[in-house]
Design an enzyme around this catalytic site. Sequence first.
Site, PDB file in Angstrom:
ATOM      1  N   HIS A   1       2.289 -11.688  14.022  1.00 38.94           N
ATOM      2  CA  HIS A   1       3.319 -12.201  14.923  1.00 38.94           C
ATOM      3  C   HIS A   1       3.089 -13.658  15.301  1.00 38.94           C
ATOM      4  O   HIS A   1       3.954 -14.290  15.930  1.00 38.94           O
ATOM      5  CB  HIS A   1       3.364 -11.335  16.186  1.00 38.94           C
TER       6      HIS A   1
ATOM      7  N   THR B   1       0.851  -1.188   0.000  1.00 37.21           N
ATOM      8  CA  THR B   1       0.000   0.000   0.000  1.00 37.21           C
ATOM      9  C   THR B   1       0.885   1.234   0.000  1.00 37.21           C
ATOM     10  O   THR B   1       1.847   1.316   0.763  1.00 37.21           O
ATOM     11  CB  THR B   1      -0.960   0.007   1.211  1.00 37.21           C
TER      12      THR B   1
END
Length: 531
Positions: A502, A450
């Site tokens: 994560h 992005t």
Amino acid sequence: MTDIVVPQLGESVTEATVGQWLKKAGDKVSKDEVLVELETDKVSVEVAATADGTLSEIVANEGDTVEIGAILGRLGSGSGEAPASEESAPAEAKSESAEQPKEEAPKEEASASSGGGDLTDVSVPPMGESVTEGTLGEFLKKVGDKVSKDETIAEIETDKVALEVPATADGTIAELLVSPGDTVTPGSVIARISGGAGGSAAASSGGSVTKEARVTEGAATSQTPAETGQSASGQEDRPVSPSVRRVAAEGGVNPQDIPGTGRDGRATKADAVDFVNKAAQAPKTESKPQPAASQREIGPREERVKMTRLRQTIARRLKEAQDTAAMLTTFNDVDMSAVMALRSKYKENFAEKHGVKLGFMGFFTKAIVSALQEIPAVNAEIDGTDIIYKNYYDIGMAVGTDKGLVVPVIRDCDELSIAGIERELGNLARKARDGDLTIGDMQGGTFTVTNGGVYGSLMSTPILNPPQSGVLGMHRIEQRPVAINGKVEIRPMMYLALSYDHRIVDGKEAVTFLVRVKEALEDPERLLLDV
């Protein structure tokens, strides 16, 4: 005799399991009536009859594995001529009984269609994998308008893109069966086209009854058990597919308690998974305040506008990403001097040879692919308790449009040159601006980029695009003082931000990935030498 075949099942899905036959050999069926349910790894697919008639033969039995295009069964004519062993007398009796349903209100559409003789149905086209319904935005034609085959007559908004519905034949719009704002499903008839005055007259004489029957039938199909006044315990006779039973058994719930969103209120595999997940999370969510059922009153200088389906989906998916992934963002900056010098030196020759402008995205994409090949966890996704590593690199490019954020995908970026990437990006950007993106253009990405820098953003923390595990945020290039070999120099610098999941990407891997992108951009020769 008409073959009933396995339809397209969506991107990367090549086979399915026959879940449940809802009809048996010899049963009379109507066009668009569901005959059999197929189960894939992702969704349950309903296969409907393509015409009125009799289910003369079942070829694939429940539990069989079938591929796209395989024959599931065969559909004979309504007169019963398909079964070879039937006598003429039973055939005549069946022919008489086949005419009975046409007198019922919900089947008025069949008599209207056959009565006109030259009426052609306009149906909702397939909407893509996992997309089961859309909202009719507007009709571009009205009753009485002349249309040409493939001319767009309506627009439908789905959770992902806007679809155009083309005319299926030359002629005149005879009737419109749904209204703007109505929910429609793939294969449902939204209009009819007459090839001449006769068809139009037939439509005008019976159009209102047909439309009421169609809308009533569609409303009943989409109702949940709660809306129809049925309790979960009152659904013991409701058919339950094997996939729903399996999910219910694994989750320790009663399959009859699962609210269904499928045809006739039946639960789909997605309904079962959602119900089990909510049941498991119930103790955690009991204390959460429930949203107010009523809308607040707006002030004199306020305006209330209904969110589009695309905007609702964007909001839901972004929130789901925050709620599901253990999302963390790491930052770095990159000196863009080398890339800018290379671009300035070769941009004219590049455009002359390849027919596209040399931008920054080609360099960034090649740098990202190189880093993904070294750190495969950033290109992976979580599936239950498994990790799926992807050895291909389909990079999504987030694009802001008037209707909202969309993420078209450039396929196989590891096999494309910088010129190929720039060319594909240009084509997708044009389609996004013109509203021509399809579901296929936005499916299957493995990593997303992005670029907030085009709007002037200095730094941001991008949100993951599920089920992907990484998204790279680019920002504006800004002249800043930096230390180079013990001296302060002014360099064109850009902040980079990598948001990652994560759960499967460790901090070391995320930082290493971003450092590899930085190194490749600051020394573009590394991309050429693959070092």
